[in-house]
Design a protein around this motif. Structure first.
Motif, PDB file in Angstrom:
ATOM      1  N   GLY A  46     -21.286 -28.715   7.019  1.00 55.29           N
ATOM      2  CA  GLY A  46     -20.134 -27.831   7.076  1.00 55.29           C
ATOM      3  C   GLY A  46     -20.480 -26.369   7.286  1.00 55.29           C
ATOM      4  N   GLY A  47     -21.614 -26.076   7.899  1.00 51.31           N
ATOM      5  CA  GLY A  47     -21.949 -24.702   8.214  1.00 51.31           C
ATOM      6  C   GLY A  47     -22.748 -23.985   7.153  1.00 51.31           C
ATOM      7  N   ARG A  48     -23.068 -24.661   6.063  1.00 52.97           N
ATOM      8  CA  ARG A  48     -23.835 -24.021   5.006  1.00 52.97           C
ATOM      9  C   ARG A  48     -25.312 -24.119   5.335  1.00 52.97           C
ATOM     10  NH1 ARG A  48     -22.884 -26.142  -0.864  1.00 52.97           N
ATOM     11  NH2 ARG A  48     -24.063 -27.712   0.179  1.00 52.97           N
ATOM     12  N   THR A  49     -25.981 -22.991   5.412  1.00 51.89           N
ATOM     13  CA  THR A  49     -27.421 -22.993   5.638  1.00 51.89           C
ATOM     14  C   THR A  49     -28.068 -22.085   4.616  1.00 51.89           C
ATOM     15  OG1 THR A  49     -27.244 -21.187   7.193  1.00 51.89           O
ATOM     16  CG2 THR A  49     -27.191 -23.396   8.126  1.00 51.89           C
ATOM     17  N   GLY A  50     -29.310 -22.361   4.320  1.00 52.13           N
ATOM     18  CA  GLY A  50     -30.040 -21.515   3.391  1.00 52.13           C
ATOM     19  C   GLY A  50     -29.772 -21.889   1.949  1.00 52.13           C
ATOM     20  N   PRO A  51     -30.316 -21.072   1.037  1.00 53.33           N
ATOM     21  CA  PRO A  51     -30.182 -21.384  -0.390  1.00 53.33           C
ATOM     22  C   PRO A  51     -28.745 -21.198  -0.882  1.00 53.33           C
ATOM     23  CG  PRO A  51     -31.326 -19.310  -0.084  1.00 53.33           C
ATOM     24  CD  PRO A  51     -31.125 -19.898   1.273  1.00 53.33           C
ATOM     25  N   THR A  52     -28.385 -22.023  -1.842  1.00 51.32           N
ATOM     26  CA  THR A  52     -27.048 -21.943  -2.419  1.00 51.32           C
ATOM     27  C   THR A  52     -27.042 -20.943  -3.566  1.00 51.32           C
ATOM     28  OG1 THR A  52     -27.499 -23.692  -3.999  1.00 51.32           O
ATOM     29  CG2 THR A  52     -26.622 -24.372  -1.863  1.00 51.32           C
ATOM     30  N   THR A  53     -25.884 -20.687  -4.107  1.00 49.49           N
ATOM     31  CA  THR A  53     -25.759 -19.797  -5.255  1.00 49.49           C
ATOM     32  C   THR A  53     -26.515 -20.375  -6.446  1.00 49.49           C
ATOM     33  OG1 THR A  53     -23.579 -19.156  -4.460  1.00 49.49           O
ATOM     34  CG2 THR A  53     -24.089 -18.626  -6.733  1.00 49.49           C
ATOM     35  N   PHE A  54     -26.473 -21.679  -6.605  1.00 47.49           N
ATOM     36  CA  PHE A  54     -27.195 -22.313  -7.704  1.00 47.49           C
ATOM     37  C   PHE A  54     -28.701 -22.118  -7.553  1.00 47.49           C
ATOM     38  CE2 PHE A  54     -29.292 -25.973  -9.689  1.00 47.49           C
ATOM     39  CZ  PHE A  54     -28.886 -25.760 -11.002  1.00 47.49           C
ATOM     40  N   ASP A  55     -29.204 -22.176  -6.317  1.00 46.62           N
ATOM     41  CA  ASP A  55     -30.633 -21.935  -6.092  1.00 46.62           C
ATOM     42  C   ASP A  55     -31.023 -20.527  -6.526  1.00 46.62           C
ATOM     43  OD1 ASP A  55     -30.972 -24.476  -5.046  1.00 46.62           O
ATOM     44  OD2 ASP A  55     -30.666 -23.807  -2.974  1.00 46.62           O
ATOM     45  N   HIS A  56     -30.206 -19.538  -6.183  1.00 49.46           N
ATOM     46  CA  HIS A  56     -30.480 -18.165  -6.608  1.00 49.46           C
ATOM     47  C   HIS A  56     -30.442 -18.049  -8.129  1.00 49.46           C
ATOM     48  CE1 HIS A  56     -30.652 -16.375  -2.665  1.00 49.46           C
ATOM     49  NE2 HIS A  56     -29.480 -16.912  -2.345  1.00 49.46           N
ATOM     50  N   PHE A  57     -29.468 -18.682  -8.750  1.00 47.90           N
ATOM     51  CA  PHE A  57     -29.337 -18.644 -10.211  1.00 47.90           C
ATOM     52  C   PHE A  57     -30.558 -19.279 -10.872  1.00 47.90           C
ATOM     53  CE2 PHE A  57     -27.784 -20.731 -14.133  1.00 47.90           C
ATOM     54  CZ  PHE A  57     -27.427 -19.587 -14.839  1.00 47.90           C
ATOM     55  N   ARG A  58     -30.986 -20.431 -10.370  1.00 42.94           N
ATOM     56  CA  ARG A  58     -32.148 -21.118 -10.922  1.00 42.94           C
ATOM     57  C   ARG A  58     -33.410 -20.273 -10.776  1.00 42.94           C
ATOM     58  NH1 ARG A  58     -32.961 -25.921  -7.662  1.00 42.94           N
ATOM     59  NH2 ARG A  58     -34.142 -24.464  -6.420  1.00 42.94           N
ATOM     60  N   ASP A  59     -33.589 -19.643  -9.599  1.00 41.82           N
ATOM     61  CA  ASP A  59     -34.759 -18.785  -9.392  1.00 41.82           C
ATOM     62  C   ASP A  59     -34.749 -17.588 -10.328  1.00 41.82           C
ATOM     63  OD1 ASP A  59     -35.611 -20.496  -7.429  1.00 41.82           O
ATOM     64  OD2 ASP A  59     -34.843 -19.273  -5.771  1.00 41.82           O
TER      65      ASP A  59
END
Length: 76
Positions: A46-59
């Motif tokens: 659906g057009g989503r590429t790259g890290p998600t918000t959850f990925d940023h939060f986890r990092d």
């Protein structure tokens, strides 16, 4: 006698159909196919590429935990 009720039901059904996101997507898809317009959306999720918000939060949590553990180490 029953005709006004049917007209009211028909008007309600048309409004519900026109406001439906699924119906609008189907109409847009058919329009693009008829007029040979390429899809605007990416095919991968659906057009989503790259890290998600959850990925940023986890990092961010990992970085904060790493800083906390380094601060509490006893000196050598």
């Amino acid at each position: 006698m029953g005709l006004p009720w049917f007209a009211l039901f028909e008007a309600w059904a048309v409004v519900k159909l026109i406001r439906s996101p699924t119906f609008n997507r189907a109409v847009q898809k058919a329009y693009r196919k008829i007029h040979r317009i390429p899809d605007m959306e990416a095919k991968n999720g659906g057009g989503r590429t790259g890290p998600t918000t959850f990925d940023h939060f986890r990092d961010e949590l990992k970085d904060q935990f790493r800083e906390l553990t380094w601060q509490k180490r006893p000196p050598k």
